[in-house]
Scaffold this active site. Structure first.
Site, PDB file in Angstrom:
ATOM      1  N   TRP A 203       0.825  -1.207   0.000  1.00  0.00           N
ATOM      2  CA  TRP A 203       0.000   0.000   0.000  1.00  0.00           C
ATOM      3  C   TRP A 203       0.860   1.259   0.000  1.00  0.00           C
ATOM      4  CZ3 TRP A 203      -4.379  -1.085  -1.852  1.00  0.00           C
ATOM      5  CH2 TRP A 203      -5.063  -2.241  -1.491  1.00  0.00           C
TER       6      TRP A 203
ATOM      7  N   LYS B  68     -11.989  -1.718   7.066  1.00  0.00           N
ATOM      8  CA  LYS B  68     -11.282  -2.586   8.009  1.00  0.00           C
ATOM      9  C   LYS B  68     -11.833  -2.416   9.424  1.00  0.00           C
ATOM     10  CE  LYS B  68      -8.418  -3.058   4.430  1.00  0.00           C
ATOM     11  NZ  LYS B  68      -7.608  -2.234   3.557  1.00  0.00           N
TER      12      LYS B  68
ATOM     13  N   ASP C 103      -1.382   6.748   6.314  1.00  0.00           N
ATOM     14  CA  ASP C 103      -2.455   5.837   5.907  1.00  0.00           C
ATOM     15  C   ASP C 103      -2.685   4.914   7.100  1.00  0.00           C
ATOM     16  OD1 ASP C 103      -4.056   3.827   4.905  1.00  0.00           O
ATOM     17  OD2 ASP C 103      -2.755   3.347   3.189  1.00  0.00           O
TER      18      ASP C 103
END
Ligand SMILES: *Cc1c(COP(=O)(O)O)cnc(C)c1O
Length: 359
Positions: free
Chosen positions: A100, A195, A171
């Site tokens: 990511w 999530k 993030d």
């Protein structure tokens, strides 16, 4: 059979939250309509978005200069929106700790120069590079980190700070509201909701007002942070279902005692699972001990064949979605806020049985 869902995202939601949403889906309060049928600017939805914002502020103890906004496009849209608003031909530092982070840096290169300050790519992202080894750019436009690496299974135990004057961006898609930290040290925090916070497609963004003022006039209205701040995330019709669910999930977090209480359970869940992995001669954790994620526990059996057999048999026993990410293989148990400790214990019991049967 009791089923536990260890999916990495979209992931488990608290059952109580889903039941409440189910009731209100077709009949919201005394409106005579379902929650998804009501105007986003009307008297029923407005308090929902206001509550979502207030809950985030309360749970994360934000200061007055930090704005809470909701943006469509998940975390991946933020990979582009951040440099589009904040880079403007300059140089940004990215710490490459996983797939990511790497994707975030790739988008930034469209808008300026990326300095990869440190990377653990060569060792398959099995650790987080030590802060003392980072090569930062003096006067960088910002510094970007990924607090928890969902795929590799690593997490900063201590969140880093940026050099004075350099905005710190993180993030936090896969560990937001899972532990207490000083959010005031960050200038921009973002998280895809699927999530820990709700359904996919929505990003929670926490940004300093002063940072949002940097954006050039050439950035389209819908992609400017200032638009979301000025319009209360309602420049256009916002993703009402995602925001509604995030309000319910954060209500639930507050009722459970807030982030500190969630963290205590998360620590206990992770400790039990890692302790078992460390005591096993069959299963093993594949990441550096000092950097182990408390949200995504990545592990392996002795062979790829046994990994596959384990995942399939676990599924037959109500332990779902234990397959590792396609890029790393092996197994992964995602144990976000909504996963009760009983789920982790059921997993450990099953792992013990599997180990005895296959050793
Ligand atoms: C899941 C995830 C993303 C991607 O989120 P999308 O909402 O699918 O764009 C980005 N970063 C991290 C750390 C993630 O876990």
């Amino acid at each position: 059979m009791k089923v536990y869902n260890f999916a990495a995202g979209p992931a488990m939601l608290p059952v109580e939250v889903m039941q409440k949403a189910q009731q209100e889906f077709s009949a919201y309060q005394d409106s005579g309509s379902g929650i998804m049928e009501l105007s986003h600017r009307g008297k029923y939805f407005k308090p929902v978005i206001e509550r979502a914002v207030a809950n985030v502020r309360q749970l994360m103890k934000l200061d007055d200069d930090q704005e809470v906004i909701f943006v469509q496009g998940g975390a991946s849209m933020q990979f582009a929106m951040i440099p589009m608003n904040l880079l403007n031909g300059g140089t940004a530092d990215y710490v490459d700790t996983g797939v990511w982070s790497n994707k975030a840096a790739k988008e930034a290169r469209l808008f300026g120069t990326v300095n990869v300050a440190a990377s653990s790519r060569e060792t398959k992202y099995d650790h987080i590079p030590a802060r003392s080894e980072w090569k930062l750019t003096p006067g960088a436009a910002y510094m970007h980190i990924t607090s928890n690496n969902t795929i590799a299974g690593t997490q900063y135990q201590q969140l880093p700070t940026a050099p004075a004057g350099v905005p710190l961006i993180a993030d936090m898609s896969s560990d937001i509201m899972s532990r207490v930290f000083d959010a005031g040290k960050f200038d921009l925090i973002y998280a895809g909701a699927q999530k820990n916070l709700g359904p996919s497609g929505l990003a929670l963004v926490i940004i300093r007002k002063s940072l949002a003022e940097r954006t050039s006039d050439r950035v389209p209205t819908m992609l400017r942070y200032s638009t979301y701040i000025d319009e209360g995330s309602m420049f256009n019709t916002p993703p009402t279902f995602g925001i509604y669910m995030l309000a319910l999930v954060t209500d639930y977090f507050i009722a459970r005692g807030g982030v500190a209480a969630l963290e205590e359970v998360n620590n206990a869940k992770a400790a039990e699972l890692y302790d078992f992995l460390d005591s096993s001669s069959f299963f093993k954790s594949t990441v550096a001990k000092a950097d182990r994620s408390r949200m995504n526990v990545v592990f392996r059996t002795p062979t790829d064949e046994l990994d596959a057999e384990f995942i399939a048999e676990a599924k037959n026993n109500g332990l779902m979605e234990l397959k590792g990410h396609r890029l790393v293989g092996g197994c992964r148990a995602s144990i976000y806020n909504a996963m009760p400790i009983e789920g982790v214990r059921a997993l450990i019991e099953f792992m013990k049985k599997f180990e005895t049967a296959h050793k």
